[in-house]
Design a protein around this motif. Sequence first.
Motif, PDB file in Angstrom:
ATOM      1  N   ASN A 116       1.538  -0.171  26.803  1.00 56.02           N
ATOM      2  CA  ASN A 116       0.506  -1.107  26.290  1.00 56.02           C
ATOM      3  C   ASN A 116      -0.510  -0.530  25.297  1.00 56.02           C
ATOM      4  N   GLU A 117      -0.742   0.711  25.217  1.00 60.34           N
ATOM      5  CA  GLU A 117      -1.576   1.459  24.067  1.00 60.34           C
ATOM      6  C   GLU A 117      -0.637   1.898  22.861  1.00 60.34           C
ATOM      7  N   GLY A 118      -1.444   2.200  22.016  1.00 59.07           N
ATOM      8  CA  GLY A 118      -1.072   2.615  20.556  1.00 59.07           C
ATOM      9  C   GLY A 118       0.029   1.949  19.766  1.00 59.07           C
ATOM     10  N   HIS A 119      -0.401   0.703  19.708  1.00 61.45           N
ATOM     11  CA  HIS A 119       0.382  -0.477  18.903  1.00 61.45           C
ATOM     12  C   HIS A 119       0.052  -0.339  17.630  1.00 61.45           C
ATOM     13  N   GLU A 120      -1.066   0.033  17.264  1.00 65.08           N
ATOM     14  CA  GLU A 120      -1.388  -0.014  15.677  1.00 65.08           C
ATOM     15  C   GLU A 120      -1.297   1.486  15.297  1.00 65.08           C
ATOM     16  N   ARG A 121      -0.979   1.575  13.943  1.00 68.84           N
ATOM     17  CA  ARG A 121      -0.925   2.980  13.268  1.00 68.84           C
ATOM     18  C   ARG A 121      -2.442   3.667  13.336  1.00 68.84           C
ATOM     19  N   TRP A 122      -2.289   4.855  13.323  1.00 71.19           N
ATOM     20  CA  TRP A 122      -3.503   5.559  13.508  1.00 71.19           C
ATOM     21  C   TRP A 122      -4.092   5.818  12.101  1.00 71.19           C
ATOM     22  N   ILE A 129      -8.828   6.134  -0.583  1.00 70.85           N
ATOM     23  CA  ILE A 129      -9.337   5.499  -1.625  1.00 70.85           C
ATOM     24  C   ILE A 129      -9.158   4.034  -1.517  1.00 70.85           C
ATOM     25  N   CYS A 130      -7.907   3.259  -1.313  1.00 67.88           N
ATOM     26  CA  CYS A 130      -7.363   1.966  -1.611  1.00 67.88           C
ATOM     27  C   CYS A 130      -7.547   1.367   0.153  1.00 67.88           C
ATOM     28  N   PHE A 131      -7.707   2.267   1.015  1.00 66.18           N
ATOM     29  CA  PHE A 131      -7.580   2.081   2.322  1.00 66.18           C
ATOM     30  C   PHE A 131      -6.538   1.243   3.087  1.00 66.18           C
ATOM     31  N   LEU A 132      -5.397   1.187   2.249  1.00 65.93           N
ATOM     32  CA  LEU A 132      -4.336   0.621   2.663  1.00 65.93           C
ATOM     33  C   LEU A 132      -3.367   1.539   3.459  1.00 65.93           C
ATOM     34  N   PHE A 133      -2.806   1.348   4.579  1.00 68.10           N
ATOM     35  CA  PHE A 133      -1.610   2.190   5.183  1.00 68.10           C
ATOM     36  C   PHE A 133      -0.705   2.772   4.174  1.00 68.10           C
ATOM     37  N   ILE A 134      -0.383   4.080   4.222  1.00 66.08           N
ATOM     38  CA  ILE A 134       0.735   4.846   3.401  1.00 66.08           C
ATOM     39  C   ILE A 134       2.032   4.420   4.136  1.00 66.08           C
ATOM     40  N   GLY A 135       2.928   4.143   2.989  1.00 62.15           N
ATOM     41  CA  GLY A 135       4.263   3.860   3.600  1.00 62.15           C
ATOM     42  C   GLY A 135       4.856   4.824   4.568  1.00 62.15           C
ATOM     43  N   LEU A 136       5.765   4.559   5.206  1.00 60.24           N
ATOM     44  CA  LEU A 136       6.560   5.580   5.994  1.00 60.24           C
ATOM     45  C   LEU A 136       7.990   5.841   5.302  1.00 60.24           C
ATOM     46  N   PRO A 137       8.365   7.311   5.386  1.00 60.97           N
ATOM     47  CA  PRO A 137       7.488   8.308   5.709  1.00 60.97           C
ATOM     48  C   PRO A 137       6.193   8.514   4.685  1.00 60.97           C
ATOM     49  N   VAL A 138       5.157   8.969   5.346  1.00 59.49           N
ATOM     50  CA  VAL A 138       4.057   9.269   4.766  1.00 59.49           C
ATOM     51  C   VAL A 138       4.448  10.212   3.546  1.00 59.49           C
ATOM     52  N   GLU A 139       5.224  11.281   3.695  1.00 54.39           N
ATOM     53  CA  GLU A 139       5.289  12.299   2.893  1.00 54.39           C
ATOM     54  C   GLU A 139       5.929  11.801   1.629  1.00 54.39           C
ATOM     55  N   LYS A 140       6.653  10.711   1.732  1.00 55.98           N
ATOM     56  CA  LYS A 140       7.346  10.053   0.370  1.00 55.98           C
ATOM     57  C   LYS A 140       6.520   9.207  -0.291  1.00 55.98           C
ATOM     58  N   HIS A 141       5.385   8.774   0.089  1.00 59.53           N
ATOM     59  CA  HIS A 141       4.477   7.768  -0.590  1.00 59.53           C
ATOM     60  C   HIS A 141       3.106   8.305  -0.680  1.00 59.53           C
ATOM     61  N   ASP A 329       5.846  -7.720   8.022  1.00 63.73           N
ATOM     62  CA  ASP A 329       4.334  -7.820   7.944  1.00 63.73           C
ATOM     63  C   ASP A 329       3.776  -6.471   7.454  1.00 63.73           C
ATOM     64  N   ALA A 330       4.160  -5.332   8.303  1.00 62.45           N
ATOM     65  CA  ALA A 330       3.718  -4.196   7.891  1.00 62.45           C
ATOM     66  C   ALA A 330       3.897  -3.529   6.729  1.00 62.45           C
ATOM     67  N   ALA A 331       5.206  -3.792   6.031  1.00 63.21           N
ATOM     68  CA  ALA A 331       5.637  -3.443   4.890  1.00 63.21           C
ATOM     69  C   ALA A 331       4.892  -4.088   3.655  1.00 63.21           C
ATOM     70  N   GLU A 332       4.502  -5.381   3.953  1.00 64.73           N
ATOM     71  CA  GLU A 332       3.857  -6.270   3.178  1.00 64.73           C
ATOM     72  C   GLU A 332       2.581  -5.735   2.846  1.00 64.73           C
ATOM     73  N   GLU A 333       1.706  -5.241   3.969  1.00 63.19           N
ATOM     74  CA  GLU A 333       0.366  -4.885   4.053  1.00 63.19           C
ATOM     75  C   GLU A 333       0.234  -3.589   3.237  1.00 63.19           C
ATOM     76  N   MET A 334       1.498  -2.810   3.121  1.00 66.61           N
ATOM     77  CA  MET A 334       1.161  -1.503   2.553  1.00 66.61           C
ATOM     78  C   MET A 334       1.472  -1.525   1.133  1.00 66.61           C
ATOM     79  N   LYS A 335       1.728  -2.679   0.504  1.00 65.91           N
ATOM     80  CA  LYS A 335       2.226  -2.862  -0.828  1.00 65.91           C
ATOM     81  C   LYS A 335       0.822  -3.032  -1.885  1.00 65.91           C
ATOM     82  N   SER A 336       1.043  -2.385  -2.924  1.00 66.79           N
ATOM     83  CA  SER A 336      -0.214  -2.672  -3.939  1.00 66.79           C
ATOM     84  C   SER A 336       0.521  -2.514  -5.373  1.00 66.79           C
ATOM     85  N   HIS A 337      -0.017  -3.215  -6.292  1.00 65.04           N
ATOM     86  CA  HIS A 337       0.310  -3.034  -7.696  1.00 65.04           C
ATOM     87  C   HIS A 337       0.598  -1.686  -8.074  1.00 65.04           C
ATOM     88  N   GLN A 338      -0.477  -0.935  -7.770  1.00 63.18           N
ATOM     89  CA  GLN A 338      -0.773   0.550  -8.099  1.00 63.18           C
ATOM     90  C   GLN A 338       0.497   1.413  -7.500  1.00 63.18           C
TER      91      GLN A 338
END
Length: 347
Positions: A116-122, A129-141, A329-338
């Motif tokens: 029941n807990e931990g359903h959203e990324r930390w 800087i942009c406050f968007l979640f970083i793509g996974l795996p984080v080290e790649k992005h 939805d998660a992948a779309e929210e991690m996108k940006s022009h930059q």
Amino acid sequence: SSKQKEATPHRTGPEKRRRRTDFGEKAVGCGPADTEATEPWGCNIRLQASTRVSVHTATSTSINHPKPQTPSPPVSKGIRDRMESVGPDNGSAQAPSQDDDLSAAEVARYSQRLLNEGHERWEGERCPICFLFIGLPVEKHAKMNVCCMKMVCKGCTLASHQRGLRGCPFCRTPRPTDNASSLAMIQKRTDKGDADAIYHLGQCYYFGRLGLTEDVPRAIELMAEAAEFGSVEARFNLGVAYYYGEGVEEDKLRGVRHWQLAAMKRHTESRHNLGVVEFNRGNYKLAVQQWVISANMGDEKSLNAVKDMFVKGHATKAQYAEALRGFGDAAEEMKSHQREEAKRLGV
């Protein structure tokens, strides 16, 4: 239907650790698997830097997972056949099991809490800087800056460079020029009780980086301290250490408990690993439930696992649809022009 073939694990020995990518340039992680995983969505099992160990020097330009997208080995079925669950609210106590003096109802209650807990990324996986979640795996992005211990997405790093800014894109501190200055930055923050810095220092000892002599027991001590201070990456890697006996006596149950606690704190890779643990136990229903959660957090490997289980009749159409929709939805929210520009330029 017939029982699924159990995925074969591999472990990373000291000789593999010494062949890691240069610490000053890329995130430290595991090298190629000794054997290919049976399933392409195998476990994220490695003692590695994850999102908290790369050091940028004045000459470094990028970080990445060593061998990105290489299937990590699934957990073996050698784990004890008993129920683990999460600890009490303070997150530090051991998880209850049916071997403890607890009723079946209490064990079930804790197990349900895990789902029941931990359903959203930390929040630590947001770019500061942009406050968007970083793509996974984080080290790649994203890139880590040891001056402030901030993981900055490649889109914001590129934008900073294009504006003619130098040094750290977040705090503007000049980049360290050598190992000694990098280590000094980490040590300064470690002395102040910074969990990420303590975890970084532990990784330096684990891999023998920045001029430090490889000292795995010391590394484990530092990661345990970082976990107590709230580092979920340290908690995840402690799970890896105990599961495979890297620097500590092997204790698979304790390793899984660390993953459970990290998953409760919204750590995606730990959640995925719990799914693989359940899969290898034959608990396919619970495995799918874990993977749907991590797929909704943007983990593609978990999405592929749910898809595979759906094809084999162990997941419902509704579960696969939920995982597919949530991942999209998660992948779309991690996108940006930059970020797209950085990807196009190969930053």
